[in-house]
Design a protein around this motif. Structure first.
Motif, PDB file in Angstrom:
ATOM      1  N   ASP A 153      23.435   2.621  47.210  1.00 18.87           N
ATOM      2  CA  ASP A 153      22.351   2.978  46.134  1.00 18.87           C
ATOM      3  C   ASP A 153      22.443   4.153  45.683  1.00 18.87           C
ATOM      4  O   ASP A 153      22.353   4.823  44.355  1.00 18.87           O
ATOM      5  N   ARG A 154      22.853   5.367  46.596  1.00 18.31           N
ATOM      6  CA  ARG A 154      23.177   6.680  46.017  1.00 18.31           C
ATOM      7  C   ARG A 154      24.231   7.078  45.583  1.00 18.31           C
ATOM      8  O   ARG A 154      24.682   8.186  45.310  1.00 18.31           O
ATOM      9  N   GLY A 155      25.285   6.075  45.597  1.00 15.11           N
ATOM     10  CA  GLY A 155      26.790   6.387  45.216  1.00 15.11           C
ATOM     11  C   GLY A 155      27.534   7.199  46.227  1.00 15.11           C
ATOM     12  O   GLY A 155      28.206   8.155  45.542  1.00 15.11           O
ATOM     13  N   ASP A 196      28.149   9.473  40.166  1.00 11.97           N
ATOM     14  CA  ASP A 196      26.862   9.359  39.191  1.00 11.97           C
ATOM     15  C   ASP A 196      26.565   7.807  38.878  1.00 11.97           C
ATOM     16  O   ASP A 196      26.217   7.732  37.686  1.00 11.97           O
ATOM     17  N   SER A 197      26.449   7.176  39.739  1.00 12.64           N
ATOM     18  CA  SER A 197      26.372   5.849  39.600  1.00 12.64           C
ATOM     19  C   SER A 197      26.268   4.908  41.165  1.00 12.64           C
ATOM     20  O   SER A 197      26.640   5.586  42.092  1.00 12.64           O
ATOM     21  N   LYS A 198      25.656   3.839  41.074  1.00 16.18           N
ATOM     22  CA  LYS A 198      25.447   2.954  42.155  1.00 16.18           C
ATOM     23  C   LYS A 198      27.012   2.634  42.713  1.00 16.18           C
ATOM     24  O   LYS A 198      27.777   2.175  41.627  1.00 16.18           O
ATOM     25  N   LEU A 199      27.095   2.218  44.041  1.00 18.80           N
ATOM     26  CA  LEU A 199      28.118   1.526  44.491  1.00 18.80           C
ATOM     27  C   LEU A 199      27.911   0.336  44.995  1.00 18.80           C
ATOM     28  O   LEU A 199      26.750  -0.005  45.298  1.00 18.80           O
ATOM     29  N   SER A 200      28.942  -0.607  45.346  1.00 20.15           N
ATOM     30  CA  SER A 200      28.419  -1.995  45.976  1.00 20.15           C
ATOM     31  C   SER A 200      29.742  -2.194  46.792  1.00 20.15           C
ATOM     32  O   SER A 200      30.844  -1.730  46.657  1.00 20.15           O
ATOM     33  N   ALA A 246      34.200   1.068  48.236  1.00 20.60           N
ATOM     34  CA  ALA A 246      33.199   0.648  47.563  1.00 20.60           C
ATOM     35  C   ALA A 246      33.507   0.408  46.273  1.00 20.60           C
ATOM     36  O   ALA A 246      34.531   0.965  45.810  1.00 20.60           O
ATOM     37  N   ALA A 247      32.828  -0.670  45.662  1.00 21.96           N
ATOM     38  CA  ALA A 247      33.391  -0.988  44.045  1.00 21.96           C
ATOM     39  C   ALA A 247      32.345   0.203  43.242  1.00 21.96           C
ATOM     40  O   ALA A 247      31.336   0.295  43.639  1.00 21.96           O
ATOM     41  N   ILE A 248      32.881   0.376  42.074  1.00 22.96           N
ATOM     42  CA  ILE A 248      32.207   1.186  41.312  1.00 22.96           C
ATOM     43  C   ILE A 248      31.637   0.511  40.244  1.00 22.96           C
ATOM     44  O   ILE A 248      32.223  -0.680  39.568  1.00 22.96           O
ATOM     45  N   ASP A 249      30.616   0.695  39.656  1.00 21.90           N
ATOM     46  CA  ASP A 249      29.782   0.220  38.527  1.00 21.90           C
ATOM     47  C   ASP A 249      30.505   0.366  37.327  1.00 21.90           C
ATOM     48  O   ASP A 249      30.792   1.445  36.966  1.00 21.90           O
ATOM     49  N   GLY A 250      30.815  -0.538  36.679  1.00 15.23           N
ATOM     50  CA  GLY A 250      31.760  -0.505  35.544  1.00 15.23           C
ATOM     51  C   GLY A 250      31.143  -0.316  34.369  1.00 15.23           C
ATOM     52  O   GLY A 250      31.631  -0.187  33.269  1.00 15.23           O
ATOM     53  N   THR A 251      29.947  -0.324  34.512  1.00  9.88           N
ATOM     54  CA  THR A 251      28.955  -0.155  33.035  1.00  9.88           C
ATOM     55  C   THR A 251      28.651   1.509  32.909  1.00  9.88           C
ATOM     56  O   THR A 251      27.971   1.740  31.810  1.00  9.88           O
ATOM     57  N   GLU A 300      22.640  16.557  43.474  1.00 11.39           N
ATOM     58  CA  GLU A 300      22.817  15.795  42.369  1.00 11.39           C
ATOM     59  C   GLU A 300      24.101  15.873  41.720  1.00 11.39           C
ATOM     60  O   GLU A 300      24.796  16.844  41.639  1.00 11.39           O
ATOM     61  N   VAL A 301      24.676  14.914  40.939  1.00 15.33           N
ATOM     62  CA  VAL A 301      26.061  14.832  40.354  1.00 15.33           C
ATOM     63  C   VAL A 301      25.735  14.221  39.068  1.00 15.33           C
ATOM     64  O   VAL A 301      25.324  13.276  38.695  1.00 15.33           O
ATOM     65  N   SER A 302      26.078  15.232  38.187  1.00 18.79           N
ATOM     66  CA  SER A 302      25.495  14.733  36.738  1.00 18.79           C
ATOM     67  C   SER A 302      26.793  15.622  35.857  1.00 18.79           C
ATOM     68  O   SER A 302      26.995  16.646  36.231  1.00 18.79           O
ATOM     69  N   ASN A 303      26.968  15.382  34.600  1.00 24.05           N
ATOM     70  CA  ASN A 303      27.638  15.861  33.480  1.00 24.05           C
ATOM     71  C   ASN A 303      27.308  17.480  33.279  1.00 24.05           C
ATOM     72  O   ASN A 303      27.988  18.233  33.056  1.00 24.05           O
ATOM     73  N   PRO A 304      25.999  17.419  32.981  1.00 25.57           N
ATOM     74  CA  PRO A 304      25.574  18.928  32.966  1.00 25.57           C
ATOM     75  C   PRO A 304      25.929  19.937  33.963  1.00 25.57           C
ATOM     76  O   PRO A 304      26.303  20.898  33.630  1.00 25.57           O
ATOM     77  N   ILE A 305      25.757  19.459  35.118  1.00 24.90           N
ATOM     78  CA  ILE A 305      26.040  20.336  36.357  1.00 24.90           C
ATOM     79  C   ILE A 305      27.433  20.576  36.232  1.00 24.90           C
ATOM     80  O   ILE A 305      28.006  21.616  36.703  1.00 24.90           O
TER      81      ILE A 305
END
Length: 824
Positions: free
Chosen positions: A227-229, A264-268, A287-292, A318-323
């Motif tokens: 859930d935290r990727g 910066d997205s969930k895994l499964s 794990a699989a990456i959220d394709g959306t 935190e992992v994000s594009n601004p950082i």
């Protein structure tokens, strides 16, 4: 000063400033013109792009279905060490006396049963596979080849940004990757051609512990917080050997590392059909990456004592594009600051590329505050980077990469080497006292960045190389010579240098080293010793005395210590030691020579040698470099002797790419075109230079694989290649600045802020066969001595005055911070 003279002076100074401003170039921008690119997937370790922040190293490899990242770190080692047989090793004097009794007519000492057994016993500890650099695992980012094609990558060495290129239909996309220069993190994001974040093309991520992990290690701990990727594993590095280590209880000195990848997205988790039609679930740490979602990720590496490394479940943050953008901007500034230290602008594109790319690699591989890199720096995977334990070899390998720090004006990088010598001091002093029964410090042939209580390699063959003791501390004196930092000299350099000198003086004062039937003269001798990488210990001690490398480095460090005593005003406390040095220097052996049918008298590595020896290390020219006793100043008329020696010498390759060519540059006879061809011969696809064999009749034969050292690792030592170019552009080691002493004047060249002995920063421009400007900045106000590149002298301008110099060799006093400009 009259009005007319004042106006002329102002015009001159303004002209100097404007001329210099017009010629000033950006090293950062020049570095950007020398990227390392590939136009196809490159799955091999030695094809991938090298990233690093001086501690953590990353190899970016690509394949048709994914991007694989291999992680290493200078601080992460298998720290176990074998220290058996202490009581069997005995003392130097005891072993020496036994070796002296072995008949001198044997071919090898190992033909004697006692010596053969002793030789094997003393090498047992080194035969263990540990200590060694320990790879930190790999991260795989995969995609579906039906939708995406990987078409290549580019590494921008100006700022350490690697871009991997993809085609999705007709759309071009980039995976951008860079290492944080402050923290041990790798950032990556997928963007379009306009560098805007793009929805992911990747379908899975996998974290893979290194396959070379010993089975006796505690099994890694893993964590999957989908859930935290995040995926993470934590590996304990035992501090004890397997026969005594309790993996349940562990030990307080155990170390550990943890590597985490966060998106910066969930895994499964997902499943697929394998080739035989059965359902197969994803592996652990896959794990699989959220394709959306957009693809933005960070890989974090933590290392240290096991008790200090965070629990495996702790998130990256935190992992994000601004950082990511903030980190990228910070990185660019770090790299700009690095390139601003010095620069070259050369008409010869290959030499310019060599200069910038190797200084890029050097910055990726070393920095103060982490363990000093070993043979293969901070890049490793599986068994790559573990040959010879990946350790410190103190007969050139460890010293060579740091040669580039002085003239390239990166003294901050040499602090790592200084820290290593300080780390080795306890075991070196202990060995001098307990094994040799002598004062001071004896530096070991091989060493590790782990706790040692004895010499790791006490085998007499290489463990008796005396040159390694002065060689170890030479870089400490150079640091002072090029910086003029008296506080550093007093607090960090003086102690180790004095300890080395104390040992050498005592060693040369032993009764076996002077007088008697063996010598028949009044000299002090360095006996016994071993020429670097040549002969080993011989029956009857043939070739085991007064080696060129021992003589020149001992002389160097004796003279350096005497200068340190003067600078620090310790004449009272050091009077006895200085007196002993002076007496040795008065009765010092000459460099050994032989006669060459073609070149006449030439230098050789050791007495009794002939002129046709094929060397591994170019030891016969040690007096040129690293000894700095012979050069263009033609002291005692020895320049021609040294030049003939270079023309006559043979090197088998593997250890001479920087070493031998630097010697030739110091003599003003380096063939730059031939040098370029040799470097090109040694280049690996990633842009680094390997150690490749050149010829037979040394240790190699016609069946030798001439590239056998290529797959061993990334050769840290060859990052010193820019030092060879620097010596062609400017020399100063003897206190006299010489400009373009080994350069083809028909090729334009400029350099900025190359560092000269005496703490001067020198810039110069050669254009259309003439030097048009020279600028010297004096950091501490040393006396300046420079050979002007104009036959009739030149014009000298500073903020103090302006005058004409009618002689080529100019000597003048300077003030701290003063800049002097010279024109024809």
């Amino acid at each position: 000063m009259n009005k007319r003279r004042f106006i002329l002076l102002c015009i001159l100074l303004i002209t100097c400033v404007l001329t210099h401003a017009g010629d000033k170039f950006s090293s950062f921008e020049i570095a950007k013109t020398h990227p390392i690119t590939k136009d196809r997937p490159v799955p091999g370790f030695f094809d991938g792009a090298l990233l690093g922040n001086g501690g953590m190293g990353v190899v970016v490899t690509t394949r048709p279905d994914g991007v694989m990242l291999h992680f290493g770190h200078n601080n992460v080692w298998d720290i176990r060490i074998a220290e058996e047989n202490k009581e069997k090793i005995g003392t130097f004097q005891g072993v020496f006396e036994k070796v002296a009794k072995i008949p001198g007519n044997l071919d090898w000492l190992t033909q004697d049963n006692w010596y053969n057994n002793y030789n094997q016993m003393t090498g047992e500890n080194y035969s263990k596979p540990y200590p060694r650099p320990f790879p930190c695992g790999s991260v795989l980012i995969g995609f579906d080849r039906r939708d995406v094609e990987l078409i290549g990558h580019k590494l921008d060495i100006s700022d350490g940004l690697c871009e991997v290129y993809f085609l999705k239909g007709k759309e071009k996309l980039k995976l951008q990757l860079f290492t944080d220069m402050q923290y041990d993190k790798l950032w990556m994001r997928l963007v379009n051609e306009n560098n805007q974040p793009h929805r992911t093309i990747f379908n899975r991520v996998r974290l893979i512990p290194d396959p070379s992990t010993p089975p006796e290690f505690p099994h890694f701990q893993s964590n999957e917080d989908l859930d935290r990727g995040e995926l993470a594993f934590r590996q304990i590095l035992p501090s004890q050997e397997p026969n005594i280590y309790d993996p349940i209880k562990g030990h307080p000195k155990d170390e550990a590392f943890k590597i985490s990848v966060k998106l910066d997205s969930k895994l499964s988790k997902s499943t697929r059909l394998n080739w035989n039609g059965n359902t197969q679930e994803m592996a652990e740490l896959e794990a699989a990456i959220d394709g959306t979602a957009n693809f933005i990720a960070c890989v974090s590496l933590e290392q240290g004592l096991n008790s200090e490394v965070n629990d495996v479940a702790v998130a990256v943050g935190e992992v994000s594009n601004p950082i990511l953008q903030k980190m990228m901007a910070s990185n660019i500034q770090v790299w700009k600051d690095y390139w601003q230290k010095s620069g070259v602008k050369l008409e010869d594109g290959f030499l310019e590329q060599m200069w910038y790319q190797n200084l890029y690699f050097f910055n990726c591989a070393v920095k103060e505050g982490v363990r000093t890199p070993g043979l293969f720096a901070n890049w490793s995977y599986n068994n790559i980077g573990t040959s010879w334990h990946g350790d410190y070899h103190m007969n050139y390998n460890t010293q060579q990469p740091f040669w580039v720090t002085f003239s390239s004006n990166h003294l901050e990088k040499n602090l790592s080497y200084i820290s290593l010598i300080e780390f080795l001091m306890p075991v070196s002093k202990k060995w001098a006292k307990e094994y040799y029964s002598l004062p001071g410090a004896y530096f070991p042939h091989s060493a590790y960045p782990v706790e040692m209580t004895m010499n790791p390699y006490p085998v007499p063959d290489w463990g008796w190389e005396i040159c390694e003791t002065p060689w170890a501390v030479q870089g400490l004196w150079w640091h002072y010579l090029y910086s003029g930092d008296h506080i550093y000299l007093r607090e960090r350099a003086y102690g180790p240098i004095k300890s080395a000198v104390e040992f050498l003086v005592a060693y040369m004062n032993r009764p076996e080293a002077r007088g008697g039937e063996r010598w028949n003269d009044s000299d002090y001798h360095i006996f016994p010793t071993i020429p670097p990488e040549l002969y080993g210990l011989r029956p009857g001690f043939k070739y085991n005395y007064d080696c060129s490398m021992d003589l020149t480095l001992t002389k160097f460090i004796f003279n350096a210590f005497k200068k340190a005593v003067e600078k620090l005003e310790t004449q009272d406390t050091d009077a006895e030691l200085v007196k002993a040095i002076d007496d040795i220097l008065i009765h010092f052996p000459d460099y050994p020579t032989a006669n060459s049918p073609k070149y006449g008298k030439v230098l050789v590595a050791v007495p009794e040698e002939h002129d046709q020896v094929v060397y591994n290390v170019p030891a016969n020219l040690a007096a040129v470099f690293p000894g700095e006793d012979i050069g263009l100043e033609n002291r005692n008329g020895q320049l021609k002797l040294a030049q003939n020696t270079y023309l006559n010498q043979q090197n088998e390759g593997g250890n001479d790419l920087v070493f031998s060519n630097l010697q030739a540059a110091r003599l003003g006879i380096l063939d730059l075109e031939k040098f370029k061809r040799q470097v090109n011969y040694c280049l690996l696809p990633n842009g680094t230079a390997s150690d490749r064999v050149l010829q037979v009749n040394g240790r190699y034969n016609d069946l030798t694989d001439y590239g056998y050292m290529d797959p061993m690792g990334i050769w840290f030592e060859n990052f010193a290649l820019p030092a060879v170019i620097n010596e062609c552009l400017m020399q100063s080691y003897d206190g006299t600045i010489r400009l373009f002493p080994n350069w083809d004047k028909s090729k334009n060249a400029s350099f900025q802020n190359l560092r000269a002995a005496g703490a001067f920063l020198v810039s110069a421009k050669l254009e259309k066969g003439k030097v048009v400007e020279v600028k010297v900045r004096s950091e501490i106000g040393s006396d300046l001595k420079i050979i002007l590149p104009w036959a009739k002298g030149g014009t000298v301008g500073s903020l103090r005055n302006e005058e004409k110099a009618t002689f080529q060799t100019l000597e003048m006093k300077t003030k701290p911070g003063e800049t002097i400009v010279f024109h024809p």
